[in-house]
Design a protein around this motif. Sequence first.
Motif: not given
Length: 224
Positions: A16-17, A65
Amino acid sequence: MDSDEAPAWRAPTRGEHRSPAAAVVVGTVALQLLLPNELVLRPWWVLPAVTGLLVIALLLVNPGRVSKRTPVERGIALSVVAVVSIANAASAVQLVDGIISGSITNRPGPVLASAAIVYWTNVVAFSLWYWEFDRGGPGQRATGEQEFPDFLFPQMTSPEFAGRNWRPTYPDYLYLSFTNSTAFSPTDVMPLRPWAKLTMMVQSAISLVVALLVVAWAVGALNS
């Protein structure tokens, strides 16, 4: 557990970012600047400066990410969490002391605003702890190597209500932290490991103390 029996949330992903968590941290630190001088670490610019530098360093190390866990990135991320937590702990202690001693109770507006900021910062600080330690943090979760979760989200037990690629991301941990602070107990996300249970217990205790003191002060102020 065999790979063909592993649940969907354990499958390796791109990660995920980090930007949602970074944005929440920056916004929360900005709120800290609104606290009265009696409730902030001095000099006042230390917290925003250190936090800003750490967030910038974190984004420079990995602007995309969080798909792996490197010692440098992990260390900077935990430093951000520690700085926010320590600063808010100091503000909470000073707020409690100010209410008990009566040194700030002659200013109702700042007291209520300060309590709200301390309460929210407490939510953010613990959401970061949950996010960084559940199954080893976002980078480790992306690999799918951790077999057992530290927190059990509803989508894990009822995958039919979520997409095939669902994974817990930072907003899920922010929601977990917020509900734990307001309900003073787990709601739909269950802590499974001892560290998770103890951390949620500490968070609930802090929120309860702040809420009870502010309510007691407000009742006293109305009756005076």
